[in-house]
Every structure is written in C-alpha cells, then in structure tokens.
Design a protein around this motif. Structure first.
Motif, short mmCIF file in Angstrom:
data_model
loop_
_atom_site.label_atom_id
_atom_site.label_comp_id
_atom_site.label_asym_id
_atom_site.label_seq_id
_atom_site.Cartn_x
_atom_site.Cartn_y
_atom_site.Cartn_z
N ASP A 1 17.71 12.71 -2.03
CA ASP A 1 18.20 13.41 -0.85
C ASP A 1 17.53 12.97 0.44
N VAL A 2 16.82 11.83 0.44
CA VAL A 2 16.18 11.33 1.65
C VAL A 2 16.75 9.95 1.96
N PRO A 3 16.58 9.45 3.20
CA PRO A 3 17.10 8.12 3.55
C PRO A 3 16.52 7.04 2.64
N ARG A 4 17.29 5.95 2.46
CA ARG A 4 16.87 4.86 1.58
C ARG A 4 15.89 3.90 2.24
N THR A 5 15.75 3.99 3.56
CA THR A 5 14.84 3.08 4.27
C THR A 5 13.73 3.89 4.92
N TRP A 6 12.63 3.19 5.23
CA TRP A 6 11.51 3.84 5.91
C TRP A 6 10.92 2.84 6.92
N PRO A 7 10.67 3.28 8.18
CA PRO A 7 10.13 2.37 9.19
C PRO A 7 8.65 2.04 8.92
N LEU A 8 8.37 0.79 8.67
CA LEU A 8 7.00 0.35 8.34
C LEU A 8 6.59 -0.82 9.23
N GLU A 9 6.83 -0.66 10.56
CA GLU A 9 6.50 -1.74 11.50
C GLU A 9 5.08 -1.69 12.02
N ALA A 10 4.40 -0.55 11.86
CA ALA A 10 3.06 -0.38 12.45
C ALA A 10 2.02 -1.21 11.70
N GLU A 11 1.16 -1.90 12.45
CA GLU A 11 0.06 -2.65 11.84
C GLU A 11 -1.17 -1.78 11.65
N LYS A 12 -1.31 -0.73 12.48
CA LYS A 12 -2.45 0.18 12.38
C LYS A 12 -1.91 1.60 12.24
N VAL A 13 -2.30 2.24 11.14
CA VAL A 13 -1.71 3.52 10.77
C VAL A 13 -2.82 4.55 10.58
N ALA A 14 -2.55 5.79 11.00
CA ALA A 14 -3.49 6.90 10.77
C ALA A 14 -2.89 7.86 9.76
N VAL A 15 -3.76 8.36 8.87
CA VAL A 15 -3.39 9.41 7.93
C VAL A 15 -4.32 10.59 8.19
N LEU A 16 -3.76 11.75 8.49
CA LEU A 16 -4.56 12.92 8.85
C LEU A 16 -4.67 13.83 7.64
N GLY A 17 -5.90 13.99 7.14
CA GLY A 17 -6.13 14.83 5.98
C GLY A 17 -7.01 14.15 4.96
N VAL A 18 -7.74 14.93 4.19
CA VAL A 18 -8.66 14.35 3.21
C VAL A 18 -8.44 15.01 1.84
N GLY A 19 -7.17 15.07 1.44
CA GLY A 19 -6.83 15.51 0.09
C GLY A 19 -6.19 14.38 -0.68
N ASN A 20 -5.76 14.66 -1.90
CA ASN A 20 -5.20 13.61 -2.75
C ASN A 20 -3.88 13.06 -2.21
N VAL A 21 -3.09 13.90 -1.53
CA VAL A 21 -1.84 13.40 -0.96
C VAL A 21 -2.15 12.38 0.14
N ALA A 22 -3.17 12.65 0.94
CA ALA A 22 -3.57 11.68 1.97
C ALA A 22 -3.97 10.36 1.33
N LEU A 23 -4.69 10.43 0.21
CA LEU A 23 -5.08 9.20 -0.49
C LEU A 23 -3.86 8.46 -1.00
N ASP A 24 -2.89 9.20 -1.56
CA ASP A 24 -1.68 8.55 -2.06
C ASP A 24 -0.96 7.81 -0.94
N VAL A 25 -0.80 8.49 0.20
CA VAL A 25 -0.11 7.89 1.34
C VAL A 25 -0.86 6.66 1.82
N ALA A 26 -2.18 6.79 1.98
CA ALA A 26 -2.99 5.67 2.47
C ALA A 26 -2.95 4.49 1.50
N ARG A 27 -3.02 4.78 0.22
CA ARG A 27 -3.05 3.71 -0.79
C ARG A 27 -1.71 2.96 -0.84
N ILE A 28 -0.60 3.71 -0.80
CA ILE A 28 0.71 3.05 -0.82
C ILE A 28 0.92 2.22 0.43
N LEU A 29 0.45 2.71 1.59
CA LEU A 29 0.56 1.95 2.83
C LEU A 29 -0.30 0.69 2.81
N ALA A 30 -1.43 0.76 2.11
CA ALA A 30 -2.38 -0.36 2.14
C ALA A 30 -2.09 -1.40 1.05
#
Length: 453
Positions: free
Chosen positions: A137-166
């Motif tokens: 139920d979400v769009p099939r594409t995601w904008p990933l043009e940024a070279e420098k990204v911030a993730v706000l939060g220090v829980g496991n979801v933040a780690l998942d997001v950071a790890r997938i981005l990296a």
C-alpha cells in the motif's frame, strides 16, 4: 454438548498469534474447546515481522517458524485482506463471537515537532521501512538522491533505517527484497549516514546484537566520537542494573577508541545532540541544526546553548511508532493506545463487554517482539476469567459458517491460511529462480491472486 468458545482476533501479527496460542494452551481449549478466527488487513499474516523488520534480519524473521506452528492448528482460521471496520466492524464481530481481541499494532510514525520537519526530503522511518519491506500500500519508488543523511533516534528502528541506507543494493540482494526495492537501493547516493541521539551511550535503546551488526558490513565504517562517551551517576547506575545497556555502552566505547578505516560508506553515531530544526531552502532539506546537551547527574540531559549546523540533504525521524485509532473503541490520544485494565477495554470506567486488547495497541510501541507474549497471556487470562464467570455477551450467530456467509454476502475477497501456503510457495519459487530463498510479491492484487483469494 456445550459449544466451543468463539474468539475473534483483529490483527494477525505476533501479538494476535500469541493471543491465539495462549487460548489454545488454556484449560478451556480442552473443555468446552475454543474456535479462533484471526482477521488481518493484509493478504498475508505475520504483521510486523513481514512488514516491519529489515530484510537483512533473518534471525528475527525466524520467529515466523514458531508463529506458523500456531496457525497450523485446526481450531484457528485466518481471514486475510479484511479491513476493520470497512469489511467487519465491532457490531458485526459481536454477532459471531463471544469475545473480540484487538491486536492491530502500530504502523504510523510518531510526530516530531521541530521547525522544518515538513520539508521535502524529511521522512518518517515507518514509511521508509514499509517501502523496503515491500508493503503493497505504499509507492514503489523512494527518493534516494541525498549523499548525506540524518536519522533521528537511537532505537532499533533507527539502526535498521541507517543500516539499509548505508549498505549497497547488491549487498542486500540475497535477502527477500523485491526488484523495485533492489533497483532503488542500487541507485542510492548516500555516502554518509548520521544517527543522532539527544542523550548519551548509556541511554541508547539499541539492542546489543542489532548494534554490533552495523559493523559486520564490509561497506560500512561505523564512527563514534570519543567526546560522546560520557557518563554521570545516573548513567553508571543504568549500566550496573541493565546488562543490555552496559553491553551497548561497551561496544560504543570500543568503536570510539579505534582508528577510522577505509570502508566506503560512513555511519556516524552521534550522542548528546538534540535536533532543534531541519534547515531548508526552496522547500527542501539542506541541513540539520542540533543543540549540544550534557548529563545532569540523573541520566537525563539539559541543553548547553551550543548549536551545530550539519550538512544534510535528507532527514529520517525514527522517534517511535504510533497506533491508529480504532472506531467504536475508546482512545487515548496522548499514548496512542486503547484504554484498558490488564487487557480489558475500559470506557467511562467500565469494561466494554467482551472486548480486549493486546500488543502495541494495548501498551504502546515499546519493547521487542517477544515482549508481546506476556501481554497476550495477561489479556487471555482475563478473557477466560470473564468467560468462566459468565460475563461474556452471547453472540447471535456463533456458528463457524456464519461469518464466512456474511463475508460472502458482502462480496469481500479474503485470503486463508491455505492461501498463505500458496503465496509462500509462489514467493519461494520467485526466489529459487534467482538463487535466493524468497522474493516478496508486492502488489496486493498479485498477493491475492497467488493466494487464490
């Protein structure tokens, strides 16, 4: 001969399945028996594990094996692709069941009220997780043009997001990610990922294993500033009383004192930096402003009045999930939960007859998946106590066929547990053709077709 206790469970994620398991293990399951129907808005079961856990976490996804054994029991039926309250509302459910348990979880992002959070390039972690987990139920594409990204939060979801981005797209290809997600991640331009927490290492909510996994990638250099390693009396007390917090702090200490290597993608873990504003230009994210904080002796922090502007082109907030309000049930706006007493739904100080909650809709989106088992046991114990005391309302049509006839008469297209086996086989076949264990089918219509809905 007395008929079985009929229970509806709305939500077929871990919380709902654990509730079904607790019912099956009760004395009532032997006499007079239980008959359980799980209703799930997705065509497939397993909720958070299928659509909320990062694809490179097969160990956590292994919980599905145990949940699978529960759903295999003949006293339990699955109805997928059923929307509450669109296809079945509370009044409908009360016609067919002695009791209803809501275990609808939490899938939305909690708000972070700082200036600029609404800019283009600012996202909620839950939305990103839904994308890379192939949610239909979400769009099939995601904008990933940024070279420098911030993730706000220090829980496991933040780690998942950071790890997938990296990570690189090809590094994630052996997982179950569908083609559209792999294509998006291959095009990802992120070279630096910065994770920000307003408190210190002892207050981070990472689990030790999730944290250590960051360092396993050959493409990710994890960097911790030695100046961010600081403890006060409250922090020391936390480390002494909480083994997991101590392990997390020890891992961060080791990373802070080592030399920075040459892996191509840098992942910075920042502590004592409280986000105060997302900086924008022409409606888009161009930076992040944080205030340096310091410990106050209790493990909490206070602002220092020193601010830093970080060169950032994209921001992901991972500050917690939020449940959605359920029609015809009371609601606590502040906590995002249904008011209850030990799982019994409470409205105006009274138990709403035959109505119960478990999981994140009951206690809020905190803790690990396994913690929902205790929630389920408590809720089911009180449901059974109400049953044995004669406090459950008698349904008008408790026969098992009554609900299927109702759905058929309403023209609702639903999936079943047998349908999950067909969908599972179809996804495994897609994976086998590519030398992978599984490839998710993303479109809802495709899931329904594969399931034989």
């Amino acid at each position: 001969m007395p008929r079985p206790l009929r229970v509806a469970i709305v939500g077929a994620g871990p919380a709902g399945i654990y509730a079904a398991d607790a019912l099956m293990k009760s004395d009532v399951a032997a006499d007079p028996g239980v008959s359980i129907d799980l209703f799930e808005r997705m065509p497939a079961p397993f909720g958070l594990i299928r659509y909320g856990v990062a694809p490179d976490h097969p160990r956590i996804k292994g919980i599905i094996t145990a949940l699978h054994q529960v759903l295999d029991k003949p006293q339990i039926r699955l109805f997928g692709n059923i929307d509450y309250p669109g296809d079945l509302n509370l009044d409908d459910l009360r016609q067919f069941y002695d009791a209803v348990i809501f275990s609808t979880g939490a899938s939305a992002d909690r708000a972070l009220n700082i200036p600029g959070i609404e800019l283009d390039g600012s996202y909620g972690a839950a939305d990103f997780v839904s994308w890379f987990d192939g949610h239909p139920d979400v769009p099939r594409t995601w904008p990933l043009e940024a070279e420098k990204v911030a993730v706000l939060g220090v829980g496991n979801v933040a780690l998942d997001v950071a790890r997938i981005l990296a990570k690189t797209g090809d590094e994630l290809l052996p997982t179950e990610i569908p083609a559209n997600v792999h294509e998006g991640l291959v095009a990802n331009k992120a070279l630096e990922v910065h994770v920000f927490g307003r408190r210190g290492p002892a207050q981070a909510k990472f689990s030790p294993m999730e944290l250590r996994e960051l360092d396993h990638s050959p493409n990710i250099e994890v960097i911790v500033n030695p100046e961010d390693i600081d403890y006060d009396e409250g922090s020391i007390a936390t480390r002494r009383s909480n083994k997991q917090a101590d392990m997390v702090a020890s891992t961060l200490e080791n990373w802070a004192i080592r030399d920075v290597g040459d892996r191509p993608h840098k992942l910075f873990l920042h502590f004592f930096e409280s986000p105060t504003e997302v900086l924008g230009e022409d409606g888009r994210v161009v930076g992040l402003r944080t205030e340096r904080t310091e410990l106050d002796g209790t493990g909490n922090v206070k602002g220092t009045g020193r601010f830093t502007d970080w060169d950032i082109q994209s921001v992901y907030r991972a500050v917690g999930y939020l449940s959605s309000e359920l029609p015809k049930l009371p609601w606590d706006e502040e906590t995002g939960t249904v008011p209850h007493e030990a799982g019994r739904v409470v409205e105006n100080g009274e138990h709403l007859a035959s109505t119960y909650v478990t999981g994140w809709i009951k206690r809020g989106p905190v803790g690990l998946i396994g913690h929902t088992k205790g929630d389920a046991n408590e809720t089911v114990a009180n449901l059974l106590a109400d049953f044995q005391a004669g406090r459950l309302a008698e349904p008008a049509a408790p026969e098992e066929d009554a609900v299927t006839e109702f759905l058929a008469s309403s023209g609702v297209r639903y999936t079943t547990w047998d349908g999950w086996y067909r969908l599972d086989a179809a996804e495994r076949a897609l994976g086998e053709a590519q030398g992978r264990e599984r490839v998710k089918i993303v479109p809802r219509d495709g899931m329904l077709e594969a399931s034989g809905a």
